[in-house]
Structure formats: structure tokens, C-alpha cells
Design an enzyme around this catalytic site. Structure first.
Site, PDB file in Angstrom:
ATOM      1  N   THR A 161       0.076   0.928  -7.870  1.00  0.00           N
ATOM      2  CA  THR A 161       0.870   1.002  -6.391  1.00  0.00           C
ATOM      3  C   THR A 161       1.711   2.288  -6.467  1.00  0.00           C
ATOM      4  O   THR A 161       1.702   2.813  -5.136  1.00  0.00           O
ATOM      5  CB  THR A 161       1.932  -0.336  -6.353  1.00  0.00           C
ATOM      6  OG1 THR A 161       0.903  -1.607  -6.513  1.00  0.00           O
ATOM      7  CG2 THR A 161       2.195  -0.258  -5.180  1.00  0.00           C
TER       8      THR A 161
ATOM      9  N   ARG B  24      -4.922   7.112  -6.063  1.00  0.00           N
ATOM     10  CA  ARG B  24      -3.605   7.312  -6.039  1.00  0.00           C
ATOM     11  C   ARG B  24      -3.195   8.253  -6.834  1.00  0.00           C
ATOM     12  O   ARG B  24      -2.221   9.383  -6.702  1.00  0.00           O
ATOM     13  CB  ARG B  24      -2.767   6.097  -5.899  1.00  0.00           C
ATOM     14  CG  ARG B  24      -2.884   5.130  -4.771  1.00  0.00           C
ATOM     15  CD  ARG B  24      -2.218   3.511  -5.216  1.00  0.00           C
ATOM     16  NE  ARG B  24      -2.236   2.764  -4.014  1.00  0.00           N
ATOM     17  CZ  ARG B  24      -2.003   1.516  -4.019  1.00  0.00           C
ATOM     18  NH1 ARG B  24      -2.064   1.013  -5.248  1.00  0.00           N
ATOM     19  NH2 ARG B  24      -1.838   0.840  -3.056  1.00  0.00           N
TER      20      ARG B  24
ATOM     21  N   LYS C 256      -4.027   4.594   4.558  1.00  0.00           N
ATOM     22  CA  LYS C 256      -2.682   4.537   5.321  1.00  0.00           C
ATOM     23  C   LYS C 256      -2.726   5.946   6.073  1.00  0.00           C
ATOM     24  O   LYS C 256      -3.524   6.986   5.811  1.00  0.00           O
ATOM     25  CB  LYS C 256      -1.903   4.324   4.501  1.00  0.00           C
ATOM     26  CG  LYS C 256      -1.761   3.005   3.481  1.00  0.00           C
ATOM     27  CD  LYS C 256      -0.595   2.809   2.745  1.00  0.00           C
ATOM     28  CE  LYS C 256      -0.911   1.374   2.096  1.00  0.00           C
ATOM     29  NZ  LYS C 256       0.246   1.158   1.117  1.00  0.00           N
TER      30      LYS C 256
ATOM     31  N   HIS D  30      -4.402   1.112   0.688  1.00  0.00           N
ATOM     32  CA  HIS D  30      -4.369  -0.151   0.339  1.00  0.00           C
ATOM     33  C   HIS D  30      -5.824  -0.947   0.040  1.00  0.00           C
ATOM     34  O   HIS D  30      -6.603  -0.573   0.762  1.00  0.00           O
ATOM     35  CB  HIS D  30      -3.733  -0.964   1.316  1.00  0.00           C
ATOM     36  CG  HIS D  30      -3.702  -2.392   1.282  1.00  0.00           C
ATOM     37  ND1 HIS D  30      -2.953  -3.326   0.279  1.00  0.00           N
ATOM     38  CD2 HIS D  30      -4.792  -3.291   1.695  1.00  0.00           C
ATOM     39  CE1 HIS D  30      -3.459  -4.374   0.225  1.00  0.00           C
ATOM     40  NE2 HIS D  30      -4.444  -4.602   1.278  1.00  0.00           N
TER      41      HIS D  30
ATOM     42  N   ASN E 196       1.680   5.849  -0.328  1.00  0.00           N
ATOM     43  CA  ASN E 196       0.578   5.628  -1.677  1.00  0.00           C
ATOM     44  C   ASN E 196      -0.769   5.914  -1.173  1.00  0.00           C
ATOM     45  O   ASN E 196      -1.792   5.418  -1.681  1.00  0.00           O
ATOM     46  CB  ASN E 196       0.947   4.464  -2.699  1.00  0.00           C
ATOM     47  CG  ASN E 196       0.666   3.321  -2.084  1.00  0.00           C
ATOM     48  OD1 ASN E 196       0.646   3.182  -0.536  1.00  0.00           O
ATOM     49  ND2 ASN E 196       1.074   2.108  -2.512  1.00  0.00           N
TER      50      ASN E 196
ATOM     51  N   ARG F  19      -9.676  -2.231  -6.786  1.00  0.00           N
ATOM     52  CA  ARG F  19      -8.126  -1.990  -7.214  1.00  0.00           C
ATOM     53  C   ARG F  19      -8.046  -1.076  -8.460  1.00  0.00           C
ATOM     54  O   ARG F  19      -7.031  -0.332  -8.522  1.00  0.00           O
ATOM     55  CB  ARG F  19      -7.663  -3.592  -7.845  1.00  0.00           C
ATOM     56  CG  ARG F  19      -7.321  -4.334  -6.315  1.00  0.00           C
ATOM     57  CD  ARG F  19      -6.268  -3.847  -5.760  1.00  0.00           C
ATOM     58  NE  ARG F  19      -4.865  -4.460  -6.396  1.00  0.00           N
ATOM     59  CZ  ARG F  19      -3.867  -4.517  -5.703  1.00  0.00           C
ATOM     60  NH1 ARG F  19      -3.743  -4.309  -4.350  1.00  0.00           N
ATOM     61  NH2 ARG F  19      -2.682  -4.900  -6.423  1.00  0.00           N
TER      62      ARG F  19
HETATM   63  P1  ADP Z   1      -0.189  -2.899  -3.486  1.00  0.00           P
HETATM   64  O1  ADP Z   1      -0.280  -1.850  -2.341  1.00  0.00           O
HETATM   65  O2  ADP Z   1      -0.641  -2.046  -4.866  1.00  0.00           O
HETATM   66  O3  ADP Z   1      -1.060  -4.153  -3.477  1.00  0.00           O
HETATM   67  P2  ADP Z   1       2.235  -4.196  -3.258  1.00  0.00           P
HETATM   68  O4  ADP Z   1       1.683  -5.446  -2.313  1.00  0.00           O
HETATM   69  O5  ADP Z   1       3.134  -4.787  -4.232  1.00  0.00           O
HETATM   70  O6  ADP Z   1       1.289  -3.248  -3.753  1.00  0.00           O
HETATM   71  O7  ADP Z   1       3.236  -3.238  -1.987  1.00  0.00           O
HETATM   72  C1  ADP Z   1       2.704  -3.025  -0.822  1.00  0.00           C
HETATM   73  C2  ADP Z   1       3.187  -1.629  -0.609  1.00  0.00           C
HETATM   74  O8  ADP Z   1       4.489  -1.507  -0.274  1.00  0.00           O
HETATM   75  C3  ADP Z   1       2.588  -0.499  -1.573  1.00  0.00           C
HETATM   76  O9  ADP Z   1       1.445  -0.158  -1.318  1.00  0.00           O
HETATM   77  C4  ADP Z   1       3.703   0.529  -1.165  1.00  0.00           C
HETATM   78  O10 ADP Z   1       3.452   1.356  -0.096  1.00  0.00           O
HETATM   79  C5  ADP Z   1       4.993  -0.263  -0.845  1.00  0.00           C
HETATM   80  N1  ADP Z   1       5.841  -0.541  -1.748  1.00  0.00           N
HETATM   81  C6  ADP Z   1       5.704  -1.180  -2.930  1.00  0.00           C
HETATM   82  N2  ADP Z   1       6.910  -1.336  -3.652  1.00  0.00           N
HETATM   83  C7  ADP Z   1       7.680  -0.529  -3.057  1.00  0.00           C
HETATM   84  C8  ADP Z   1       9.084  -0.001  -3.510  1.00  0.00           C
HETATM   85  N3  ADP Z   1       9.751  -0.397  -4.431  1.00  0.00           N
HETATM   86  N4  ADP Z   1       9.425   0.851  -2.438  1.00  0.00           N
HETATM   87  C9  ADP Z   1       9.019   1.210  -1.409  1.00  0.00           C
HETATM   88  N5  ADP Z   1       7.745   0.775  -1.129  1.00  0.00           N
HETATM   89  C10 ADP Z   1       7.218   0.089  -2.016  1.00  0.00           C
END
Ligand code: ADP
Length: 306
Positions: A133, A144, A18, A167, A164, A127
Site C-alpha cells: 500500500t 507501486r 487513481k 487500488h 499510491n 494484489r
Molecule cells: P490498499 O489500498 O492497499 O488496499 P488500504 O485499504 O489500507 O490499502 O488503504 C486505502 C488507501 O488509503 C491506500 O491505498 C492509500 O491511498 C491510503 N492510505 C492508507 N494508509 C494511509 C495513511 N497512513 N495515510 C494516508 N493515506 C493512507
């Protein structure tokens, strides 16, 4: 090698660094972790993502949006926070939509670096390596956990996605959709890491002859089989193997397969358009010229001399 094993070794996943990772100069350190684990980079590029690319990256289903909202509510509950204070609602779908919007904004604050990793259980391994996340929950040793610190409760107060840095695709379906969103098939290369043989193919009890046979890629094996059953088709496969080797810088192999193609075409009358019409449109994402014969092979492989 058995097709199902080959399929396991070919598992692909999409990783997206990102804008915060790119801006902080973390690309090299992050790539190094995947490379040292034995994962193979089969595509990669720096992209100033367009609105369409960003929107295409996120799943469109209501279920996914709702799921992200629900996860957020769970985190808020854990810390006795009220989602209504931040989002003005406790509806998971509406919360999910807001986070999706923030995510789209997050991916457009600077370039992203995207790549495709290939290897056995690539999706789950990656992962595991990137970690939870939410950075404050990600364990030390994960990407992360080691390179980011952030939490949604603070990020959400300032109206932002939880930054974070990275992805990675969550499952096979997501990987296919995301790879297709960011890369064309011709950008994904077929090549062999030098250690693949040691990691995956060399069984301590396999005979050398068998090992050599197993080292052949499915495309090479198909070509070998066609040489006896359908030499005209085999000629087009040889052309493709020559082009792939040329693209990957394996000059000797490119010349060898180019010559194989010519020798195979020599067995057939190649005078009329009908005789020279290609049998295949593409093989392994390589387009076959509509009209193909010895001279076309020589021409397409230039500057290599056959
Ligand atoms: P991942 O990226 O680990 O697959 P998700 O698909 O649940 O996780 O979420 C997508 C992205 O949304 C995350 O990587 C993070 O940047 C953001 N995110 C997730 N949950 C939140 C939240 N509660 N508030 C703000 N951003 C969030």
C-alpha cells in the site's frame, strides 16, 4: 470443463487507477503489465467519479476504518512518530475516519480509470503485482514500487492520503462489492483471449476431442444440454449466445446461434401471445424480450442477416 475450474478462471477483481496515475499518463503502461501476465480485461472506463460512487467504493464498517487507523499508527511507531502530532489523537477509529476523508478527496482530484480483470487467482495475483500500500515500502517490479514514491508521514503532514496510484480489491467480498459499485452487469463482457486455451485448458495428455468439448463456455454447454431436454428454453439460450457474439463482434457465431434460435422456435406453434411469452427474464445479464419468436430474433440481430 468442470464447473469449479470454470469458476476459478472466472475470478474477477476491480482495479482503479487513481487520478495521479491518470494525470501522469500511466494507464497504458499499467494495463500492459496485467495483459502480459495473462489477465483478461472484461470491463473498463474513464470516470469523473461522483460523491456517491466514491463513498460506495470504501467499505462502511467501523472495523475497516479502525483497521486503517491501526495500520497508520503501526507505521508511525516504526518511525518513532507520534500520531497525536499529526492527527491530534491516537484513537485508531478517528485516525481511520480522517484517512477515509482524505481518500475520498484524493479520488475526486481528477478522472479515475477503472477496469475489471478476470483470470485464475485474479484477486491475489493483482494484489501481488501492485505491491505494498505504501509506495516507499513497495518492492521494485511492483506497480507501486516502480511508478510511485510517497509515504504517509509526509502525506499526512500536508493533509492528504498517501498517493499510491492504484487500488485493487483485497478479497472476493470486496471485489464483488466494488465491481457492483462501478459497473452495471451489462458492462462486463464475456469473451475469450486467444491464449486462454494454451494457458489453462490444453492438458498435454487430453485427447483432442475432449479438449474441444472443454473449450465450450458454461453458457454454450447449458444450451447444448437444453437442446435435447427443453428445446423451447434452448431457443432463448441460443438468442442470448447470438446477442453476446454480436456484441463481441463475432459475426459468424452470432449468425450461427441466431439461426439455431430460429430453428428451435420453428418446432413450436408461435402464434398467440402466450406461446411467444419469454420463459426467462435474463440469461447471463442479457435481457430476453417479453415476447420472443423468430421475427424478434431476426430484428434484434440486425444488421446481421439470418
Ligand atoms: P490498499 O489500498 O492497499 O488496499 P488500504 O485499504 O489500507 O490499502 O488503504 C486505502 C488507501 O488509503 C491506500 O491505498 C492509500 O491511498 C491510503 N492510505 C492508507 N494508509 C494511509 C495513511 N497512513 N495515510 C494516508 N493515506 C493512507
Amino acid at each position: 470443463m468442470e464447473a469449479k475450474w470454470q469458476e476459478m478462471l472466472n475470478e474477477k477483481t476491480l482495479v482503479l487507477l487513481k487520478p495521479d496515475a491518470v494525470k501522469r499518463g500511466l494507464i497504458g503502461q499499467i494495463l500492459q503489465r496485467f495483459e502480459q501476465a495473462g489477465l483478461k480485461i472484461v470491463a473498463g472506463k474513464m470516470v469523473a467519479a461522483t460523491k456517491d460512487q466514491i463513498e460506495g467504493h470504501f467499505p462502511k464498517s467501523e472495523e475497516w476504518v479502525r483497521g486503517m487507523g491501526s495500520k497508520t499508527i503501526e507505521t508511525y511507531c516504526e518511525y518513532c512518530l507520534d500520531p497525536i502530532d499529526i492527527f491530534g489523537t491516537d484513537d485508531p477509529y478517528l485516525i481511520g475516519l480522517r484517512i477515509k476523508e482524505w481518500n475520498c478527496a484524493y479520488l475526486s482530484i481528477g478522472p479515475v480509470f477503472i477496469f475489471v480483470l478476470q483470470g485464475i487467482h485474479a484477486i491475489d495475483s493483482v494484489r501481488k503485482m501492485i505491491g505494498n500500500t505504501l509506495p516507499y515500502k513497495a518492492l521494485p517490479g511492483t506497480i507501486r514500487g516502480d511508478f510511485s514514491i510517497n509515504a504517509p508521514d509526509l502525506a499526512n503532514v500536508v493533509g492528504s492520503a498517501c498517493k499510491n496510484i492504484i487500488h485493487a480489491s483485497g478479497n472476493a467480498e470486496e471485489a464483488a462489492q466494488e465491481i457492483n459499485n462501478w459497473f452495471s452487469s451489462s458492462e462486463i463482457l464475456i469473451w475469450e483471449r486467444i491464449d486462454e486455451y494454451l494457458h489453462f485448458v490444453q492438458g498435454e495428455f487430453t485427447s483432442t476431442k475432449k479438449e474441444e468439448k472443454e473449450m465450450k463456455s458454461p453458457l454454450q454447454q447449458k444450451f447444448e444440454a437444453l437442446k435435447t431436454t427443453d428445446p423451447r428454453d434452448a431457443a432463448e439460450y441460443a438468442y442470448v449466445l447470438a446477442m453476446i457474439n454480436k456484441r463481441n463482434g463475432s459475426t459468424d457465431e452470432a449468425i450461427r446461434y441466431g439461426r439455431e434460435a430460429i430453428t428451435l422456435f420453428d418446432q413450436f406453434p408461435m402464434e398467440t401471445l402466450e406461446q411467444c411469452a419469454a420463459r426467462n427474464v435474463t440469461i447471463e445479464n442479457i435481457a430476453i424480450p417479453d415476447i420472443i419468436h423468430q421475427e424478434v430474433v431476426r430484428d434484434r440481430l440486425k444488421p446481421l442477416v439470418l
